[in-house]
Enzyme design. Structure first.
Site, PDB file in Angstrom:
ATOM      1  N   PHE A 156       0.580  -1.798   0.026  1.00 23.01           N
ATOM      2  CA  PHE A 156      -0.252   0.116  -0.497  1.00 23.01           C
ATOM      3  C   PHE A 156       1.039   1.081  -0.336  1.00 23.01           C
ATOM      4  CE2 PHE A 156      -1.813   2.999   3.890  1.00 23.01           C
ATOM      5  CZ  PHE A 156      -2.646   3.363   2.584  1.00 23.01           C
TER       6      PHE A 156
ATOM      7  N   LEU B  45      20.402  -9.929  -1.029  1.00 31.78           N
ATOM      8  CA  LEU B  45      19.594  -9.451  -2.218  1.00 31.78           C
ATOM      9  C   LEU B  45      20.984  -8.070  -2.562  1.00 31.78           C
ATOM     10  CD1 LEU B  45      17.876  -8.087  -4.079  1.00 31.78           C
ATOM     11  CD2 LEU B  45      17.372  -6.204  -2.769  1.00 31.78           C
TER      12      LEU B  45
ATOM     13  N   ASN C 132      19.792  -7.296   5.670  1.00 27.84           N
ATOM     14  CA  ASN C 132      20.197  -7.547   4.592  1.00 27.84           C
ATOM     15  C   ASN C 132      20.064  -5.951   3.483  1.00 27.84           C
ATOM     16  OD1 ASN C 132      21.259 -10.576   4.398  1.00 27.84           O
ATOM     17  ND2 ASN C 132      19.285 -11.198   3.815  1.00 27.84           N
TER      18      ASN C 132
ATOM     19  N   LYS D  71      25.255  -0.079   2.372  1.00 24.74           N
ATOM     20  CA  LYS D  71      26.906   0.480   2.992  1.00 24.74           C
ATOM     21  C   LYS D  71      27.709  -0.082   1.926  1.00 24.74           C
ATOM     22  CE  LYS D  71      29.744  -2.062   6.081  1.00 24.74           C
ATOM     23  NZ  LYS D  71      30.362  -3.419   5.714  1.00 24.74           N
TER      24      LYS D  71
ATOM     25  N   TYR E 269       5.517  -8.133  15.809  1.00 23.86           N
ATOM     26  CA  TYR E 269       5.606  -6.443  15.330  1.00 23.86           C
ATOM     27  C   TYR E 269       6.539  -5.657  15.304  1.00 23.86           C
ATOM     28  CZ  TYR E 269       4.140  -3.094  11.435  1.00 23.86           C
ATOM     29  OH  TYR E 269       4.165  -1.412  10.560  1.00 23.86           O
TER      30      TYR E 269
ATOM     31  N   TYR F  23      24.530   0.638  11.806  1.00 16.95           N
ATOM     32  CA  TYR F  23      25.046   0.984  11.312  1.00 16.95           C
ATOM     33  C   TYR F  23      25.713   2.320  10.738  1.00 16.95           C
ATOM     34  CZ  TYR F  23      25.205  -3.833   8.743  1.00 16.95           C
ATOM     35  OH  TYR F  23      25.909  -5.042   8.206  1.00 16.95           O
TER      36      TYR F  23
END
Ligand code: UDP
Length: 313
Positions: free
Chosen positions: A12, A62, A100, A106, A146, A160
């Protein structure tokens, strides 16, 4: 030209972001596994240049050949019935999936945006919720899959940022609504509109005195755009401070649809937050952003979309 990767891009909110960035001249890579998203939401972009759709579950690593300027993580089930039904995937997409995408950002020296949520405040003991509030989450309740996944995502994003100086944006979304929500997605606005249009009883959980603050998608995506283009590496609430009870919401939808549906009261789900309202002074101050679409106007447009869907079926 900037290239942006949007995980959850067929959902959405993700699909409205694909539209916004595509319309503003970006090259858009939409990544989705379609467990709660729908290819129909981006169908109109499929044959366009500057748009690529990748069917991929971000729980798996990915790899992308092109350079990327921005990586956005909007991939997750977001409706409570969806994350009750998909508890493990919800936890994994928030943890491994976020990891991922952080690695990808990065590697590409891209700006990373994490779509977090007002759910990280849990059942808040202060209202409205400022970004500095740490929240009140039950770590073992059914909603925790969640809430804790999103809290983990925030912590991982900050790690990170601190460890690798990754340029990050941390967005906290408050109850967004509008066209492209699934009529059966289980959240209050789609449920009530779907029930009202079909003359079915409107199901209020509890006594309807709990509050939410609903933001129309057009306001939300504009706030997200401004946050991404800013240099803010701190959490930002993007939502509409207009708070109302769920009973008031149901009555408004009955009025706007002209429905004869009756309201019925059902059991309140465990740990359902009693109040929710964003303090958006940070977004106002730093992004010069605030919502402009009034609830009745946004609901009317959402009702029109749902009516079109039911005519097609
Ligand atoms: N809700 C309701 N009836 C429904 C769906 C939801 O009364 O058919 C209530 C729900 O218990 C919650 C509020 O409406 O108090 C908002 O629920 P939603 O699922 O839209 O979002 P969230 O709980 O994640 O804010």
């Amino acid at each position: 030209m900037s290239r942006i990767l949007i995980a959850g891009g067929a959902g959405f909110l993700g699909s409205h972001l694909c539209d916004l960035f595509w319309n503003r001249g970006f090259e858009v890579i939409c990544v989705d596994n379609l467990i709660t998203g729908n290819a129909r939401n981006v169908q109109h972009l499929m044959d366009q240049n500057r748009f690529t759709y990748l069917h991929h579950d971000i729980i798996q690593v990915l790899e992308v050949d092109q350079d990327l300027d921005y990586v956005l993580n909007f991939a997750s089930p977001a409706s409570p019935p969806d994350y009750y039904r998909l508890p493990i995937q919800t936890m994994l997409v928030g943890s491994t999936g976020t990891h991922n995408l952080l690695e990808l950002a990065k590697e590409k020296s891209a700006i990373f945006m994490m779509a977090s949520t007002s759910e990280i405040y849990g059942d808040p003991q202060v209202s409205p919720q400022l970004e500095d509030y740490w929240g009140n989450v039950n770590p073992v309740g059914p909603r925790s899959v969640y809430d804790e996944a999103k809290r983990f995502s925030e912590a991982m994003t900050m790690a990170y940022h601190r460890e690798f100086s990754l340029n990050i944006r941390l967005l906290r979304i408050f109850n967004v609504y509008g066209p492209r929500m699934r009529p059966k997605d289980g959240r209050a606005i789609p449920n009530f509109i779907d029930q009202a249009l079909n003359g079915e009883p409107i199901t209020i959980y509890g006594d309807g005195s709990q509050t939410r603050s609903f933001c129309y998608y057009q306001d939300e995506v504009e706030g997200i755009y401004r946050l991404l283009m800013s240099n803010l590496n701190v959490p930002i609430n993007i939502g509409n401070p207009n708070e109302l009870t769920i009973l008031e919401l149901a009555e408004t939808i009955i009025e706007l649809t002209g429905s004869r549906s009756q309201i019925i009261f059902q059991e309140l789900p465990e740990d359902d937050p009693k109040v929710r309202r964003p303090d958006i002074s940070r977004a106002k101050r730093h992004l010069d952003w605030q919502p402009v679409v009034d609830l009745r106007q946004g609901l009317t447009q959402t009702i029109d979309y749902f009516a079109t869907l039911s005519n097609e079926n």
